[in-house]
Design an enzyme around this catalytic site. Structure first.
Site, PDB file in Angstrom:
ATOM      1  N   ARG A 191       1.253 -11.440   6.835  1.00 28.86           N
ATOM      2  CA  ARG A 191       1.440  -9.675   5.988  1.00 28.86           C
ATOM      3  C   ARG A 191       2.429  -8.570   6.593  1.00 28.86           C
ATOM      4  NH1 ARG A 191      -4.344  -9.918   8.607  1.00 28.86           N
ATOM      5  NH2 ARG A 191      -3.420  -8.034   9.851  1.00 28.86           N
TER       6      ARG A 191
ATOM      7  N   ARG B  70     -10.736  -0.745  15.138  1.00 26.23           N
ATOM      8  CA  ARG B  70     -10.938   0.183  13.363  1.00 26.23           C
ATOM      9  C   ARG B  70     -11.902  -0.298  12.346  1.00 26.23           C
ATOM     10  NH1 ARG B  70      -4.484   0.577  10.365  1.00 26.23           N
ATOM     11  NH2 ARG B  70      -5.104  -1.833   9.794  1.00 26.23           N
TER      12      ARG B  70
ATOM     13  N   CYS C 254      13.611  24.225   4.295  1.00 26.43           N
ATOM     14  CA  CYS C 254      11.972  25.195   3.706  1.00 26.43           C
ATOM     15  C   CYS C 254      11.515  24.106   2.916  1.00 26.43           C
ATOM     16  CB  CYS C 254      13.410  26.229   2.752  1.00 26.43           C
ATOM     17  SG  CYS C 254      14.518  27.255   3.797  1.00 26.43           S
TER      18      CYS C 254
ATOM     19  N   TYR D  29      14.928  31.118   7.508  1.00 21.54           N
ATOM     20  CA  TYR D  29      13.396  31.181   7.981  1.00 21.54           C
ATOM     21  C   TYR D  29      13.419  31.504   9.417  1.00 21.54           C
ATOM     22  CZ  TYR D  29      11.490  30.380   3.761  1.00 21.54           C
ATOM     23  OH  TYR D  29      10.918  30.988   2.424  1.00 21.54           O
TER      24      TYR D  29
ATOM     25  N   LYS E 161       1.083  -1.131   0.016  1.00 20.71           N
ATOM     26  CA  LYS E 161       0.076  -0.113   0.100  1.00 20.71           C
ATOM     27  C   LYS E 161       0.915   1.172   0.059  1.00 20.71           C
ATOM     28  CE  LYS E 161      -0.579  -0.435   5.165  1.00 20.71           C
ATOM     29  NZ  LYS E 161      -0.713  -0.530   5.941  1.00 20.71           N
TER      30      LYS E 161
ATOM     31  N   ASP F 249      11.822  23.826  -0.423  1.00 17.72           N
ATOM     32  CA  ASP F 249      12.779  23.616  -1.171  1.00 17.72           C
ATOM     33  C   ASP F 249      14.247  22.923  -0.872  1.00 17.72           C
ATOM     34  OD1 ASP F 249      10.228  23.194  -2.676  1.00 17.72           O
ATOM     35  OD2 ASP F 249      11.520  25.892  -2.954  1.00 17.72           O
TER      36      ASP F 249
ATOM     37  N   HIS G 247      -6.312  -8.246  12.927  1.00 22.88           N
ATOM     38  CA  HIS G 247      -5.157  -6.586  12.958  1.00 22.88           C
ATOM     39  C   HIS G 247      -4.611  -6.979  14.177  1.00 22.88           C
ATOM     40  CE1 HIS G 247      -2.150  -4.431  10.759  1.00 22.88           C
ATOM     41  NE2 HIS G 247      -1.904  -3.213  11.619  1.00 22.88           N
TER      42      HIS G 247
HETATM   43  C1  LIG Z   1       0.087  -2.279   6.627  1.00 25.13           C
HETATM   44  C2  LIG Z   1      -0.833  -3.270   7.260  1.00 25.13           C
HETATM   45  C3  LIG Z   1      -0.397  -4.380   7.447  1.00 25.13           C
HETATM   46  C4  LIG Z   1       1.491  -4.307   6.957  1.00 25.13           C
HETATM   47  O1  LIG Z   1       2.224  -3.767   8.341  1.00 25.13           O
HETATM   48  P1  LIG Z   1       3.495  -3.857   8.719  1.00 25.13           P
HETATM   49  O2  LIG Z   1       3.592  -3.317   9.905  1.00 25.13           O
HETATM   50  O3  LIG Z   1       4.087  -2.466   7.743  1.00 25.13           O
HETATM   51  O4  LIG Z   1       4.213  -4.678   8.752  1.00 25.13           O
HETATM   52  C5  LIG Z   1      -0.201  -5.441   8.328  1.00 25.13           C
HETATM   53  N1  LIG Z   1      -1.873  -5.619   7.547  1.00 25.13           N
HETATM   54  C6  LIG Z   1      -2.883  -4.758   6.969  1.00 25.13           C
HETATM   55  C7  LIG Z   1      -4.226  -4.639   7.589  1.00 25.13           C
HETATM   56  C8  LIG Z   1      -2.058  -3.392   7.427  1.00 25.13           C
HETATM   57  O5  LIG Z   1      -2.727  -2.749   7.097  1.00 25.13           O
END
Ligand SMILES: *Cc1c(COP(=O)(O)O)cnc(C)c1O
Length: 367
Positions: free
Chosen positions: A213, A129, A304, A257, A35, A306, A159
């Site tokens: 994952r 979530r 800044c 700045y 992602k 850039d 998760h």
């Molecule tokens: C982003 C994400 C992961 C990966 O997590 P990491 O900490 O980068 O390994 C796994 N599962 C879900 C649902 C996520 O949103």
């Protein structure tokens, strides 16, 4: 190839990271999480490399990211981990993209569009979530069966919210046991993939499910600054820029700045051609450092849009056009995105995702 500000990504390091991580998880299947443009590394190039490494499924945040992968020729399974408007059910279906079921309500609205979408069902075990509430395993059971009648369910997952924090392991254990309870109810459905581990979970806890994952460790960074990764897992990304000007500054003068930095003594100052519009966070003002000619050089003054300035009083031979390492290493020092995140009061994840589009990505070891 010297540009203004650019990132080099070593694809061979990505391949090594996958292989080294697989050792931890007994070569269990991996869903590569790519992602946010593969955490800033460029999703289609990373996906192509990962396919060569034997990765058979990918996770992305949204439909646009999924379609980008399909359009770049990725044939493997792609799961959208977050929300897709249900009106796009047909687009999901036609492109063979797996959608996460966020809630029962979401499933019902998606169903109304009449496609037998591939889906994976999220279970909420304590993150609050998305997902069906694991505190009600019987209701999860009913919901999963209802969803299974209308869709092709390829997975069920949860998760973990603190898998990166060893002293909170009891909470993770609680999440895992709630998840296992839900899974036990629907074992007879023989859902192909059951998964709960992110990078930190796979390292820190005994395997639950049949898929990990894998996100941040793929890129060689730590889920948390206090976690130790093996030496064989390395950051795949180096961020470089150049010196555009060197000058002498007299004691009493100010830099940048807001005049936030004042020279206490005569010093040598160099300007670097990267700024917060490139993702070099303004929180690094007067706090960050770069690597240059084998030395560390501190950021002075405000970043800044850039450009920013560094103190090169103690660095030899600094000239216009010299290469500066913003993220990466030289013979003696290393600055990782984890280090930079800690300095800026955030995490490595945000550092790499924040490197903006105007910074070209250059790939090494492509073959
Ligand atoms: C982003 C994400 C992961 C990966 O997590 P990491 O900490 O980068 O390994 C796994 N599962 C879900 C649902 C996520 O949103």
């Amino acid at each position: 190839m010297v540009q203004r500000s650019w990132v080099e990504i070593d694809l061979e390091i990505i391949a090594t990271n996958v292989f080294e991580y697989q050792k931890y998880i007994d070569f269990c299947d991996i869903m590569a999480i790519i992602k946010a443009d593969a955490y800033g590394h460029g999703a289609s190039r990373i996906a192509k490399k990962l396919v060569q490494c034997g990765i058979k499924s990918f996770g992305v945040s949204n439909l646009e990211e999924a379609l980008e992968l399909r359009n770049s020729g990725i044939k493997e399974s792609i799961l959208v981990l977050g929300y897709t408007p249900v009106s796009l059910a047909g687009v999901l279906y036609e492109n063979d993209i797996v959608q996460t079921v966020l809630s029962l309500e979401y499933a019902e609205e998606l169903k109304a569009h009449g496609f037998r979408n591939k889906v994976q069902i999220a279970i909420d075990t304590g993150m609050n979530r998305i997902g069906l509430d694991a505190n009600e395993p019987e209701l999860c059971d009913l919901a999963i069966r209802m969803i299974e009648k209308n869709f092709e369910v390829t997975g069920v997952f949860t998760h973990l919210s603190v898998a990166d924090t060893p002293k909170e392991s009891a909470y993770t254990e609680m999440q895992l046991s709630k998840f296992k309870e839900v899974i036990k109810h629907v074992e007879d459905l023989k859902i192909p993939y059951v998964h709960c581990m992110n990078s930190a979970g796979g390292i820190g806890f005994p395997m639950v499910g049949n898929l990990v994952r894998l996100g941040i460790v793929l890129y060689g960074l730590k889920p948390d600054i206090n976690i130790k990764l093996p030496e064989t897992i390395k950051p795949a990304m180096t961020w470089k820029s150049v010196i555009t000007m060197v000058k002498d500054v007299k004691a009493g003068e100010s830099i940048g700045y807001g005049r936030s930095y004042k020279a206490n003594e005569d010093m040598k100052v160099a300007t670097v051609s990267t700024g917060y519009a490139d993702g070099y966070m303004r929180n690094l003002s007067n706090k960050g450092y770069v690597l240059l000619n084998g030395r560390k050089a501190p950021v002075i003054g405000k970043i800044c849009m850039d450009q920013f300035m560094i103190d090169v009083t103690h660095v030899n031979d600094v000239k216009m056009g010299n290469e500066v390492i913003l993220l990466g290493k030289n013979a003696e020092y290393e600055i990782t995105a984890d280090d930079m995140g800690a300095i800026a009061g955030t995490i490595g994840y945000e550092v790499i995702c924040g490197i903006s589009k105007r910074v070209p990505r250059i790939y090494l070891n492509c073959e």
